[in-house]
Design a protein around this motif. Structure first.
Motif, PDB file in Angstrom:
ATOM      1  N   PRO A 198     -41.099  38.528 -10.418  1.00 35.42           N
ATOM      2  CA  PRO A 198     -40.835  39.837  -9.837  1.00 35.42           C
ATOM      3  C   PRO A 198     -41.850  40.177  -8.752  1.00 35.42           C
ATOM      4  O   PRO A 198     -42.969  39.651  -8.725  1.00 35.42           O
ATOM      5  N   MET A 199     -41.454  41.058  -7.857  1.00 35.41           N
ATOM      6  CA  MET A 199     -42.383  41.573  -6.864  1.00 35.41           C
ATOM      7  C   MET A 199     -43.322  42.574  -7.521  1.00 35.41           C
ATOM      8  O   MET A 199     -42.967  43.216  -8.515  1.00 35.41           O
ATOM      9  N   ASP A 200     -44.517  42.709  -6.953  1.00 36.06           N
ATOM     10  CA  ASP A 200     -45.426  43.727  -7.477  1.00 36.06           C
ATOM     11  C   ASP A 200     -45.043  45.089  -6.905  1.00 36.06           C
ATOM     12  O   ASP A 200     -44.127  45.213  -6.094  1.00 36.06           O
ATOM     13  N   PHE A 233     -32.166  30.588 -24.604  1.00 35.24           N
ATOM     14  CA  PHE A 233     -31.411  30.221 -23.410  1.00 35.24           C
ATOM     15  C   PHE A 233     -32.177  30.571 -22.131  1.00 35.24           C
ATOM     16  O   PHE A 233     -32.187  29.797 -21.171  1.00 35.24           O
ATOM     17  N   LEU A 234     -32.821  31.735 -22.106  1.00 35.92           N
ATOM     18  CA  LEU A 234     -33.577  32.118 -20.916  1.00 35.92           C
ATOM     19  C   LEU A 234     -34.825  31.265 -20.743  1.00 35.92           C
ATOM     20  O   LEU A 234     -35.242  30.980 -19.620  1.00 35.92           O
ATOM     21  N   GLU A 235     -35.396  30.843 -21.841  1.00 37.22           N
ATOM     22  CA  GLU A 235     -36.615  30.037 -21.782  1.00 37.22           C
ATOM     23  C   GLU A 235     -36.320  28.578 -21.450  1.00 37.22           C
ATOM     24  O   GLU A 235     -37.060  27.943 -20.679  1.00 37.22           O
ATOM     25  N   ASN A 236     -35.235  28.038 -22.028  1.00 38.56           N
ATOM     26  CA  ASN A 236     -34.980  26.601 -21.941  1.00 38.56           C
ATOM     27  C   ASN A 236     -33.713  26.227 -21.182  1.00 38.56           C
ATOM     28  O   ASN A 236     -33.469  25.045 -20.935  1.00 38.56           O
ATOM     29  N   ALA A 271     -35.602  51.711  -7.236  1.00 37.27           N
ATOM     30  CA  ALA A 271     -35.207  51.660  -8.647  1.00 37.27           C
ATOM     31  C   ALA A 271     -34.319  50.460  -8.936  1.00 37.27           C
ATOM     32  O   ALA A 271     -34.427  49.830  -9.996  1.00 37.27           O
ATOM     33  N   SER A 272     -33.426  50.126  -7.994  1.00 39.66           N
ATOM     34  CA  SER A 272     -32.553  48.971  -8.201  1.00 39.66           C
ATOM     35  C   SER A 272     -33.357  47.677  -8.256  1.00 39.66           C
ATOM     36  O   SER A 272     -33.042  46.761  -9.023  1.00 39.66           O
ATOM     37  N   LEU A 273     -34.411  47.587  -7.451  1.00 43.50           N
ATOM     38  CA  LEU A 273     -35.266  46.408  -7.480  1.00 43.50           C
ATOM     39  C   LEU A 273     -35.991  46.283  -8.816  1.00 43.50           C
ATOM     40  O   LEU A 273     -36.159  45.180  -9.343  1.00 43.50           O
ATOM     41  N   GLN A 274     -36.434  47.396  -9.350  1.00 39.51           N
ATOM     42  CA  GLN A 274     -37.112  47.354 -10.645  1.00 39.51           C
ATOM     43  C   GLN A 274     -36.166  46.900 -11.753  1.00 39.51           C
ATOM     44  O   GLN A 274     -36.578  46.203 -12.685  1.00 39.51           O
ATOM     45  N   ALA A 275     -34.896  47.266 -11.630  1.00 38.29           N
ATOM     46  CA  ALA A 275     -33.919  46.917 -12.665  1.00 38.29           C
ATOM     47  C   ALA A 275     -33.347  45.524 -12.469  1.00 38.29           C
ATOM     48  O   ALA A 275     -33.215  44.746 -13.429  1.00 38.29           O
ATOM     49  N   LEU A 276     -32.994  45.181 -11.236  1.00 42.24           N
ATOM     50  CA  LEU A 276     -32.319  43.913 -10.962  1.00 42.24           C
ATOM     51  C   LEU A 276     -33.276  42.791 -10.602  1.00 42.24           C
ATOM     52  O   LEU A 276     -32.891  41.616 -10.637  1.00 42.24           O
ATOM     53  N   GLY A 277     -34.506  43.134 -10.252  1.00 44.68           N
ATOM     54  CA  GLY A 277     -35.475  42.130  -9.844  1.00 44.68           C
ATOM     55  C   GLY A 277     -36.616  41.944 -10.826  1.00 44.68           C
ATOM     56  O   GLY A 277     -37.647  41.363 -10.475  1.00 44.68           O
ATOM     57  N   ASN A 278     -36.428  42.430 -12.077  1.00 48.19           N
ATOM     58  CA  ASN A 278     -37.487  42.223 -13.067  1.00 48.19           C
ATOM     59  C   ASN A 278     -37.398  40.815 -13.649  1.00 48.19           C
ATOM     60  O   ASN A 278     -36.451  40.064 -13.385  1.00 48.19           O
ATOM     61  N   ALA A 279     -38.376  40.446 -14.458  1.00 51.16           N
ATOM     62  CA  ALA A 279     -38.474  39.068 -14.949  1.00 51.16           C
ATOM     63  C   ALA A 279     -37.251  38.663 -15.769  1.00 51.16           C
ATOM     64  O   ALA A 279     -36.748  37.537 -15.638  1.00 51.16           O
ATOM     65  N   ARG A 280     -36.759  39.566 -16.610  1.00 44.29           N
ATOM     66  CA  ARG A 280     -35.616  39.225 -17.456  1.00 44.29           C
ATOM     67  C   ARG A 280     -34.343  39.040 -16.630  1.00 44.29           C
ATOM     68  O   ARG A 280     -33.551  38.135 -16.874  1.00 44.29           O
ATOM     69  N   SER A 316     -26.669  44.938 -21.415  1.00 45.29           N
ATOM     70  CA  SER A 316     -27.888  45.661 -21.766  1.00 45.29           C
ATOM     71  C   SER A 316     -28.625  46.110 -20.508  1.00 45.29           C
ATOM     72  O   SER A 316     -29.108  47.241 -20.426  1.00 45.29           O
ATOM     73  N   ALA A 317     -28.694  45.232 -19.508  1.00 44.16           N
ATOM     74  CA  ALA A 317     -29.375  45.570 -18.260  1.00 44.16           C
ATOM     75  C   ALA A 317     -28.635  46.654 -17.476  1.00 44.16           C
ATOM     76  O   ALA A 317     -29.237  47.361 -16.658  1.00 44.16           O
TER      77      ALA A 317
END
Length: 427
Positions: free
Chosen positions: A402-404, A248-251, A318-327, A293-294
């Motif tokens: 995601p941001m670096d 679902f995330l891919e397609n 920390a919120s950006l790392q959790a909410l702004g990651n690729a998944r 899960s997130a």
């Protein structure tokens, strides 16, 4: 405001050289309705020609491809806002009043003027046309130049000899439209609520929560409570959810195949339908499972009763790392694309994934109020807006990446400074 504008280079010389005829205006109106109803990918030039009664030959004479037609169709969505923003810039109101007026203009345009629809279509096509989506996101910022000029005038009046970037105006627009909540199935605010939101946005952005005295309405904005998670699934269902999540995330919902998912998970159709009913049921369960899960995180502590900018910066980092990651970005994009079909799911994902962060921020704001350091109504609303600032509204979701590390640090510092002290502190 996070809508879109048209690129004139994509429109044929015929369309640029003369005023639009009634027939072409009718074509654009029909095309806009088709795109908003079905999304970019599901609409074809053939279907628009049939619905509008305009031949394909005429369409192609004005618009060389579907992208150009889409751009032109959504252009009129922003015309009213541009006119209103320009009028506001000439009104010479006091800065505080002018900021409120701009916030209200942005929110009105997002809700009533169709810009919310344009943003939904843009994010819906992000998976298949990332460059096009990025182009649309970048082009929209030009409409906020009058607001940037206002922010510059405010900064100049404070003796700050720094140019205000256009991104600051986009931040203000994100707060005004409470991005991305309206793209995730939340009820559009009525005019009375919009007035309250506009005053709060202007105060928070202009002064920061430590200096703004919220003397307006004490109205508490609605908070969505998601459905409960239930018991942990059996091992074979756990595996099915994991396989389904990948597909679902891919397609996306439309592109994923139940046959492929079932075969890969070694689960028969009978088991799938017995547990989830149909494809929509599996999709809904999978998206909520990903959100839960997130949400299994422990946010950094915020010091009770202390408005420490360093601590807030670390929290938002920390919120950006959790909410702004690729998944998380893929999850947001996937449910936004299906929001028209299942708004309750979009609301649940929004609420579930943000819950631990909003709970911690709201408790911290409560402690600042108890120490008489802030005077705000509805701390939960201000907590949500802090996450809007750090996550840059819809921009990270639309960009799809995601941001670096350096970008995260800068975004967290930027958001914390504005939240506590107003935009001038972030210059």
């Amino acid at each position: 405001m996070e809508g879109t504008v048209v690129s004139q280079e994509a429109i044929s010389p015929e369309a640029q050289a003369q005023p639009l005829s009634a027939r072409v205006r009718h074509l654009l109106k029909v095309a806009r309705a088709e795109f908003v109803a079905a999304g970019f990918d599901a609409v074809s030039i053939d279907s628009i020609a049939r619905a509008s009664g305009v031949s394909k030959e005429t369409i192609y004479r004005y618009y060389p491809d579907k992208k150009a037609l889409f751009r032109a169709a959504i252009e009129e969505m922003g015309v009213e806002f541009s006119a209103r923003a320009t009028a506001l810039s000439r009104a010479q109101d006091a800065p505080d009043k002018a900021l409120v007026s701009h916030a209200l203009a942005i929110l009105d345009s997002a809700v009533d003027g169709g810009l919310l629809n344009a943003a939904w279509v843009a994010i819906s096509i992000a998976r298949i046309m990332p460059d096009f989506t990025e182009e649309l996101q970048n082009l929209q910022s030009a409409r906020l130049e009058p607001l940037r000029n206002l922010l510059q005038a405010i900064a100049d009046a404070q003796g700050i000899g720094t140019s205000v970037p256009l991104d600051f105006a986009v931040d203000f627009g994100s707060l005004s439209s409470e991005s991305p909540s309206l793209l995730m199935g939340f009820v559009k605010p009525d005019p009375a609520r919009r007035e309250v939101i506009a005053h709060r946005v202007a105060g928070m952005f202009g002064q920061g929560i430590l200096h703004f005295r919220d003397c307006g309405s004490a109205q508490v904005m609605p908070v969505h409570v998601p459905s409960s998670g239930g018991d942990a699934p059996a091992a074979h269902i756990r595996n099915l959810l994991d396989v389904a999540a990948h597909h679902f995330l891919e397609n996306g919902y439309q592109g994923a195949s139940l046959d492929v998912i079932g075969a890969e998970a070694a689960v028969g159709r009978g088991t799938l339908y017995r547990h989830f009913g149909n494809k929509a049921g599996l999709f809904s369960a999978t998206m909520r499972d990903l959100a839960r899960s997130a949400a299994h995180v422990s946010p950094p502590l915020l010091p009770a009763g202390q408005p420490a900018q360093a601590a807030l910066t670390a929290f938002l980092d920390a919120s950006l790392q959790a909410l702004g990651n690729a998944r998380s970005i893929a999850l947001h994009r996937t449910v936004i694309a299906e929001m028209r079909r299942d708004p309750e799911l979009a609301r649940d994902v929004y609420a579930i994934i943000r819950a631990p962060w909003l709970h911690a921020l709201t408790e911290w704001l409560d402690s600042l109020a108890a120490a008489d350091l802030i005077q705000l109504h509805d701390h939960a609303w201000y907590a949500r807006q802090m996450l809007v600032l750090s996550l840059k509204g819809n921009r990270i979701i639309a960009a799809g990446k995601p941001m670096d590390r350096a970008e995260i640090e800068e975004a967290a510092h930027h958001a914390a400074a504005i939240a506590l002290h107003g935009f001038a502190a972030a210059l």
